[in-house]
Design a protein around this motif. Structure first.
Motif, mmCIF file in Angstrom:
data_model
loop_
_atom_site.group_PDB
_atom_site.id
_atom_site.type_symbol
_atom_site.label_atom_id
_atom_site.label_comp_id
_atom_site.label_asym_id
_atom_site.label_seq_id
_atom_site.Cartn_x
_atom_site.Cartn_y
_atom_site.Cartn_z
ATOM 1 N N GLN A 1 0.825 -1.203 0.000
ATOM 2 C CA GLN A 1 0.000 0.000 0.000
ATOM 3 C C GLN A 1 0.861 1.256 0.000
ATOM 4 O OE1 GLN A 1 -2.860 -0.329 3.312
ATOM 5 N NE2 GLN A 1 -4.432 -0.273 1.745
ATOM 6 N N PRO A 2 0.517 2.252 -0.815
ATOM 7 C CA PRO A 2 1.244 3.520 -0.766
ATOM 8 C C PRO A 2 0.890 4.294 0.503
ATOM 9 C CG PRO A 2 -0.606 3.680 -2.273
ATOM 10 C CD PRO A 2 -0.524 2.243 -1.843
ATOM 11 N N VAL A 3 1.663 5.330 0.801
ATOM 12 C CA VAL A 3 1.430 6.126 2.005
ATOM 13 C C VAL A 3 0.091 6.847 1.934
ATOM 14 C CG1 VAL A 3 2.232 8.151 3.288
ATOM 15 C CG2 VAL A 3 3.868 6.416 2.543
ATOM 16 N N VAL A 4 -0.240 7.387 0.770
ATOM 17 C CA VAL A 4 -1.462 8.181 0.596
ATOM 18 C C VAL A 4 -2.442 7.435 -0.298
ATOM 19 C CG1 VAL A 4 -2.400 10.329 -0.353
ATOM 20 C CG2 VAL A 4 -0.270 10.373 0.954
ATOM 21 N N ASN A 5 -3.727 7.466 0.061
ATOM 22 C CA ASN A 5 -4.782 6.861 -0.740
ATOM 23 C C ASN A 5 -5.280 7.913 -1.745
ATOM 24 O OD1 ASN A 5 -7.439 6.022 -1.641
ATOM 25 N ND2 ASN A 5 -7.342 4.451 -0.052
ATOM 26 N N ASP A 6 -4.773 7.847 -2.956
ATOM 27 C CA ASP A 6 -5.095 8.854 -3.968
ATOM 28 C C ASP A 6 -6.579 8.843 -4.352
ATOM 29 O OD1 ASP A 6 -2.508 9.859 -4.162
ATOM 30 O OD2 ASP A 6 -1.913 8.294 -5.567
ATOM 31 N N ASP A 7 -7.206 7.667 -4.350
ATOM 32 C CA ASP A 7 -8.629 7.598 -4.685
ATOM 33 C C ASP A 7 -9.460 8.404 -3.695
ATOM 34 O OD1 ASP A 7 -8.131 5.991 -6.846
ATOM 35 O OD2 ASP A 7 -8.469 4.117 -5.746
ATOM 36 N N PHE A 8 -9.123 8.297 -2.427
ATOM 37 C CA PHE A 8 -9.848 9.068 -1.411
ATOM 38 C C PHE A 8 -9.638 10.563 -1.613
ATOM 39 C CE2 PHE A 8 -9.661 11.369 2.640
ATOM 40 C CZ PHE A 8 -10.965 11.195 3.071
ATOM 41 N N LEU A 9 -8.409 10.953 -1.913
ATOM 42 C CA LEU A 9 -8.119 12.378 -2.093
ATOM 43 C C LEU A 9 -8.893 12.967 -3.264
ATOM 44 C CD1 LEU A 9 -4.259 12.588 -1.423
ATOM 45 C CD2 LEU A 9 -6.128 13.344 0.052
ATOM 46 N N ARG A 10 -9.059 12.182 -4.306
ATOM 47 C CA ARG A 10 -9.766 12.685 -5.488
ATOM 48 C C ARG A 10 -11.254 12.895 -5.223
ATOM 49 N NH1 ARG A 10 -5.916 9.512 -8.444
ATOM 50 N NH2 ARG A 10 -7.153 7.618 -8.137
#
Length: 383
Positions: free
Chosen positions: A79-88
């Motif tokens: 898993q990456p540090v940041v959840n890009d889907d959530f940020l979008r």
């Protein structure tokens, strides 16, 4: 034998509760008598002691065999540090006018570092405002011009002196309590602030920090000695919600709180926020001490690092001098970095080249402004 020990342990417990009761033998041997009970008591004590000693030795060996998960680092997670889907999909979007990135300038020797930091922020496309805190009584017009060449807006601040006359504070931390002025930005309408020490470099956008619902967050510190990976945080990168009330409260408690004075404001903030400080991933303060402590961990941290912190070697300071007493001239900066590539056995060559690469871009992109800075007037620009 273990079952016998357990039976004896039970008998022993009963005997200790009432030593004058009739003794019932463990076995149905009529030849067992009261005097024999003492033998069983001694046997039980020996067996219990041996069992306890065995446990101590066994678990002691296990504890020494397995270091902590960071000193025993393994690249397992996917898993990456940041959840890009959530940020979008987050709502509402960030209001950049309410957020600020702040750094500080207490000595002229850090001016080129701040110019480079500013350019790295431009490359990362951060939407927040840029503010440079500086001490007007200590900073020359030329240094301030260089430091603000890449977008930081200068803001003169009042020095907050260390408590108790600075007794116990390391010399290069004497001005660091002035950092607490960040909390006064609430008076100007800022609701989220990321503070960056001047010896940091931004590699990727970190605007997601401004969406945190917390009042204070920082990255755990790392030491190259026996202290190792710490729960205490490093104050070189901070996220905070400004508050004038908190600022006033801090000033009232600097003198009375009990903490290690050596690390100045970092130690105070660790005690002030204590258990309430949110610990951020190392990606937001990729401290070079991580690489010195555990190179395998650094390899993964660096891949996702937003901010690199040049703690152990500072490319913009004179060779082998981290005190900041000597200013490295712009024209000598690249050769100065070259002289540092062999520091720590060349361990930080890649990171030093990262920094000097962005410095070269800075010098090319802002060549006209930096040239003007060389003839800066004796009057400091207004905040």
């Amino acid at each position: 034998m273990w079952e016998v020990a357990q039976r004896i342990r039970g008998r022993l417990a009963g005997w200790l509760r009432n030593p004058h009761q009739d003794y019932t033998p463990l076995w149905s041997d009529a030849s067992n008598s009261r005097p024999l009970s003492r033998k069983y008591v001694l046997l039980a004590l020996v067996l219990i002691g041996a069992s306890a000693l065995t446990n101590v030795i066994l678990y002691g060996k296990l504890a020494k065999r397995w270091p902590g998960p960071l000193d025993n680092y393994q690249p397992l997670t996917i898993q990456p540090v940041v959840n890009d889907d959530f940020l979008r999909t987050r709502s509402p979007p960030l209001n950049s006018s309410e957020n600020a990135i702040v750094t500080s300038l207490y000595t002229d020797s850090y001016a080129t570092a701040i110019a480079t930091l500013g350019h790295s922020l431009n490359r990362a496309n951060s939407t927040a405002s840029r503010i440079l805190f500086y001490l007007p009584e200590k900073i020359s017009p030329r240094a301030l011009c260089i430091a603000t060449a890449t977008g930081f807006i200068p803001r003169a601040i009042t020095r907050i002196p260390p408590p108790h006359g600075g007794k116990g504070v390391y010399d290069h931390f004497m001005d660091q309590y002035s950092k607490l002025n960040i909390w006064t930005l609430a008076d100007e309408g800022y609701k989220g602030v990321v503070y960056l020490d001047a010896d940091t470099l931004v590699l990727r956008n970190f605007d997601e920090l401004f969406a945190l619902p917390y009042n204070f967050a920082a990255v755990p510190d790392v030491y190259v000695d026996g202290m190792g990976f710490s729960l205490g945080f490093n104050a070189g990168v901070l996220f905070l919600r400004p508050s004038t009330e908190v600022f006033t409260d801090m000033l009232a408690k600097i003198d009375t709180a009990s903490y290690n004075m050596h690390e100045a404001e970092q130690s105070f903030l660790n005690h002030y926020y204590g258990a309430e400080a949110v610990r951020l991933p190392y990606a937001y303060n990729a401290n070079l001490a991580i690489k010195k402590r555990k190179p395998e961990l650094w390899a993964d941290v660096k891949r996702e690092a937003r901010i690199v912190h040049y703690t152990l070697v500072k490319p913009f300071l004179k060779e082998w001098d981290n005190s900041g007493k000597t200013v490295v001239e712009i024209r000598r900066m690249e050769s100065n970095v070259q002289n540092k590539l062999s520091a720590f056995g060349g361990m930080f060559k890649e990171e030093l080249l990262d920094w000097v690469g962005i410095w070269k871009e800075t010098r090319r992109t802002y060549a006209d402004v930096l040239t003007v800075c060389s003839g800066a007037s004796a009057t400091l620009p207004s905040s």
